[in-house]
Design a protein around this motif. Structure first.
Motif, PDB file in Angstrom:
ATOM      1  N   UNK A  97       0.875  -1.175   0.000  1.00 24.68           N
ATOM      2  CA  UNK A  97       0.000   0.000   0.000  1.00 24.68           C
ATOM      3  C   UNK A  97       0.910   1.222   0.000  1.00 24.68           C
ATOM      4  N   UNK A  98       1.450   1.542  -1.171  1.00 25.17           N
ATOM      5  CA  UNK A  98       2.516   2.530  -1.269  1.00 25.17           C
ATOM      6  C   UNK A  98       2.089   3.951  -0.925  1.00 25.17           C
ATOM      7  N   UNK A  99       0.894   4.352  -1.349  1.00 22.61           N
ATOM      8  CA  UNK A  99       0.441   5.700  -0.992  1.00 22.61           C
ATOM      9  C   UNK A  99       0.331   5.816   0.525  1.00 22.61           C
ATOM     10  N   UNK A 100      -0.258   4.820   1.159  1.00 21.06           N
ATOM     11  CA  UNK A 100      -0.393   4.844   2.614  1.00 21.06           C
ATOM     12  C   UNK A 100       0.977   4.862   3.289  1.00 21.06           C
ATOM     13  N   UNK A 150      -2.735   5.296  -6.695  1.00 26.11           N
ATOM     14  CA  UNK A 150      -3.244   3.946  -6.928  1.00 26.11           C
ATOM     15  C   UNK A 150      -4.749   4.000  -7.165  1.00 26.11           C
ATOM     16  N   UNK A 151      -5.223   5.065  -7.746  1.00 25.43           N
ATOM     17  CA  UNK A 151      -6.644   5.243  -7.995  1.00 25.43           C
ATOM     18  C   UNK A 151      -7.293   6.044  -6.879  1.00 25.43           C
ATOM     19  N   UNK A 152      -8.619   6.155  -6.942  1.00 23.73           N
ATOM     20  CA  UNK A 152      -9.353   6.965  -5.956  1.00 23.73           C
ATOM     21  C   UNK A 152      -9.092   6.559  -4.499  1.00 23.73           C
ATOM     22  N   UNK A 153      -8.698   5.316  -4.292  1.00 21.02           N
ATOM     23  CA  UNK A 153      -8.395   4.863  -2.937  1.00 21.02           C
ATOM     24  C   UNK A 153      -7.274   5.695  -2.308  1.00 21.02           C
ATOM     25  N   UNK A 154      -6.396   6.223  -3.132  1.00 18.06           N
ATOM     26  CA  UNK A 154      -5.291   7.043  -2.625  1.00 18.06           C
ATOM     27  C   UNK A 154      -5.775   8.334  -1.971  1.00 18.06           C
ATOM     28  N   UNK A 155      -6.995   8.741  -2.266  1.00 18.04           N
ATOM     29  CA  UNK A 155      -7.519   9.975  -1.684  1.00 18.04           C
ATOM     30  C   UNK A 155      -7.740   9.863  -0.173  1.00 18.04           C
ATOM     31  N   UNK A 156      -8.007   8.660   0.318  1.00 15.75           N
ATOM     32  CA  UNK A 156      -8.263   8.503   1.756  1.00 15.75           C
ATOM     33  C   UNK A 156      -7.039   8.837   2.606  1.00 15.75           C
ATOM     34  N   UNK A 164     -11.383   3.741   6.771  1.00 17.82           N
ATOM     35  CA  UNK A 164     -11.906   3.332   5.464  1.00 17.82           C
ATOM     36  C   UNK A 164     -10.780   2.758   4.606  1.00 17.82           C
ATOM     37  N   UNK A 165      -9.632   3.422   4.602  1.00 16.74           N
ATOM     38  CA  UNK A 165      -8.469   2.939   3.853  1.00 16.74           C
ATOM     39  C   UNK A 165      -8.050   1.542   4.333  1.00 16.74           C
ATOM     40  N   UNK A 166      -7.979   1.383   5.646  1.00 12.56           N
ATOM     41  CA  UNK A 166      -7.539   0.112   6.218  1.00 12.56           C
ATOM     42  C   UNK A 166      -8.523  -1.011   5.939  1.00 12.56           C
ATOM     43  N   UNK A 167      -9.794  -0.690   5.925  1.00 15.05           N
ATOM     44  CA  UNK A 167     -10.811  -1.690   5.604  1.00 15.05           C
ATOM     45  C   UNK A 167     -10.634  -2.181   4.169  1.00 15.05           C
ATOM     46  N   UNK A 168     -10.425  -1.265   3.263  1.00 17.86           N
ATOM     47  CA  UNK A 168     -10.256  -1.626   1.853  1.00 17.86           C
ATOM     48  C   UNK A 168      -8.980  -2.436   1.640  1.00 17.86           C
ATOM     49  N   UNK A 169      -7.870  -2.040   2.289  1.00 16.41           N
ATOM     50  CA  UNK A 169      -6.592  -2.737   2.133  1.00 16.41           C
ATOM     51  C   UNK A 169      -6.509  -3.979   3.016  1.00 16.41           C
TER      52      UNK A 169
END
Length: 169
Positions: free
Chosen positions: A42-45, A86-92, A125-130
């Motif tokens: 999860x590089x953005x995170x 990494x797409x819209x997920x990176x916004x979180x 929310x980010x952690x749930x998705x990843x």
């Protein structure tokens, strides 16, 4: 294991009534979360967490250059978002990093912690998705601990106001 140690550091941070201690423990937790997110790819995170550790420590120094330092961190977070997209997920994680940057540089006490609540929700929310379960658990508990500290700070403030009003009499 890294996630659990990071969680303990983060939990301790949110229990601190002193903003300086909150920053120290939070920075340590962010460095540990960086390692965990790298392990999950999860590089953005990971990038946001590494920068978060540096930003969290830097935000505690109040100087004439505060606006400049704040602006540099905002630019770094925004450019990191572009390069690690990494797409819209990176916004979180990006929202969380930017929101927390504003809070750490310009707020203290209860206001600071209210901004941190919004950031916690974005990280959850980010952690749930990843499927970053240790981070999700840590953030959920951190959110509760943060609420506990907010209510304690409010109670302390009300007691101080009450004592001041008594001293006037």
């Amino acid at each position: 294991m890294i996630g659990l140690v990071a969680a303990c550091a983060e939990w301790r941070a949110y229990l601190q009534a002193a903003d300086v201690e909150l920053r120290r423990w939070s920075a340590l937790g962010a460095l540990l979360w960086t390692l965990m997110y790298l392990m999950l790819s999860a590089y953005t995170a990971a990038v946001m967490m590494f920068l978060t550790a540096i930003r969290t420590l830097a935000s505690g120094y109040h100087s004439a250059r505060k606006l400049w330092v704040f602006s540099v961190f905002m630019a770094i977070f925004l450019s990191s978002l572009v390069f690690s997209w990494q797409g819209p997920l990176s916004l979180l994680p990006a929202f969380s990093a930017i929101n927390t940057t504003i809070a750490l540089f310009y707020f203290s006490g209860v206001q600071l912690r209210l901004f941190l609540l919004a950031s916690s929700i974005a990280w959850m929310a980010n952690d749930l998705i990843w499927q970053a379960w240790p981070a999700l658990l840590a953030e959920a508990i951190a959110l509760l601990l943060n609420l506990k500290t907010i209510f304690a700070l409010i109670r302390i403030d009300k007691l101080s106001q009450w004592r001041r009003s008594l001293s006037v009499l």
